[in-house]
Scaffold this motif. Structure first.
Motif, PDB file in Angstrom:
ATOM      1  N   ASP A   1     -35.211 -16.762 -33.998  1.00 27.48           N
ATOM      2  CA  ASP A   1     -36.071 -18.308 -33.629  1.00 27.48           C
ATOM      3  C   ASP A   1     -35.215 -19.568 -32.238  1.00 27.48           C
TER       4      ASP A   1
ATOM      5  N   ASN B   1     -33.098 -11.773 -37.450  1.00 27.11           N
ATOM      6  CA  ASN B   1     -33.145 -12.903 -37.107  1.00 27.11           C
ATOM      7  C   ASN B   1     -34.086 -13.798 -36.078  1.00 27.11           C
TER       8      ASN B   1
ATOM      9  N   ARG C   1     -25.827 -16.474 -37.481  1.00 28.12           N
ATOM     10  CA  ARG C   1     -27.131 -15.923 -37.882  1.00 28.12           C
ATOM     11  C   ARG C   1     -27.638 -15.480 -36.680  1.00 28.12           C
TER      12      ARG C   1
END
Length: 222
Positions: A214, A212, A206
């Motif tokens: 996080d 992306n 990811r």
């Protein structure tokens, strides 16, 4: 090369760690800082000698650049040539900086299939301090763009199985010499980190997409 890193420590804490003066920048945490994005950079003020923590854009634009749209904007500079390359040499001799990071990412080629991303952080839990250079570019309307590049060198024995290059990681004892607080030859600091400095773990693909962003990006897989 170093093409992605995480910067999640709060700016006030970064300011304390690097003993910077003045207000810390207002910037949210990022687990996936990518080229062309802003990031915290530690610089030495040439007149006061104070360290400052500012937001600069990742991707160097030399002050002599004529056409910003066509500029190369390199995100990395090679340790072997940074002192002599026309692109970097002025910044290396006059405008060195430190790029704080909590981790960075590297991709290992596989015999088949896509590359496997890995996260790399200091084994002792401290922040990483990348050797960097910065520039200030003034546009035709007097706008000022401040940018930076991270210096990379040969990988040490820990990282070599994954990639042949790594960022130059400065130890705290070397910060004054790198920033110009004291007389020293900065070229002597452009070396791979000592073995055992970092820990490495596989992470999700990811991270390949800058969108992306996080905390799960730093979670180990497998």
């Amino acid at each position: 090369m170093c093409g992605r890193f995480a910067s999640t420590t709060p700016p006030d804490a970064v300011a304390r760690r690097f003993a910077t003066a003045g207000p810390a920048p207002n910037v949210p945490p990022s687990w996936n800082v990518a080229p062309s994005q802003p990031a915290m950079v530690v610089r030495r003020h040439p007149e006061t000698g104070e360290r400052r923590l500012d937001l600069l854009t990742w991707g160097l634009v030399p002050h002599w650049t004529k056409d910003l749209a066509k500029a190369r904007k390199p995100i990395n500079a090679r340790a072997e040539t940074v002192a002599t390359s026309p692109m970097f040499r002025d910044a290396f001799h006059r405008r060195r900086c430190i790029v704080p990071a909590d981790a960075f990412y590297e991709w290992q080629a596989q015999e088949s299939g896509p590359k496997q991303p890995y996260a790399i952080a200091r084994r002792d839990g401290e922040m990483l301090a990348f050797a960097g250079i910065w520039e200030g570019w003034r546009g035709p309307a007097a706008e000022i763009l401040r940018t930076f590049s991270i210096i990379v060198t040969a990988a040490n024995e820990d990282l070599a199985p994954i990639h042949d290059r790594m960022p130059v990681i400065l130890e705290q004892r070397d910060w004054p010499a790198w920033l110009g607080d004291q007389e020293a030859d900065p070229a002597e600091l452009l070396r791979p980190a000592e073995a055992g400095t970092v820990r490495i773990w596989p992470v999700s693909a990811r991270v390949n997409k800058p969108a992306n962003n996080d905390a799960a990006l730093l979670e180990p897989i497998g």
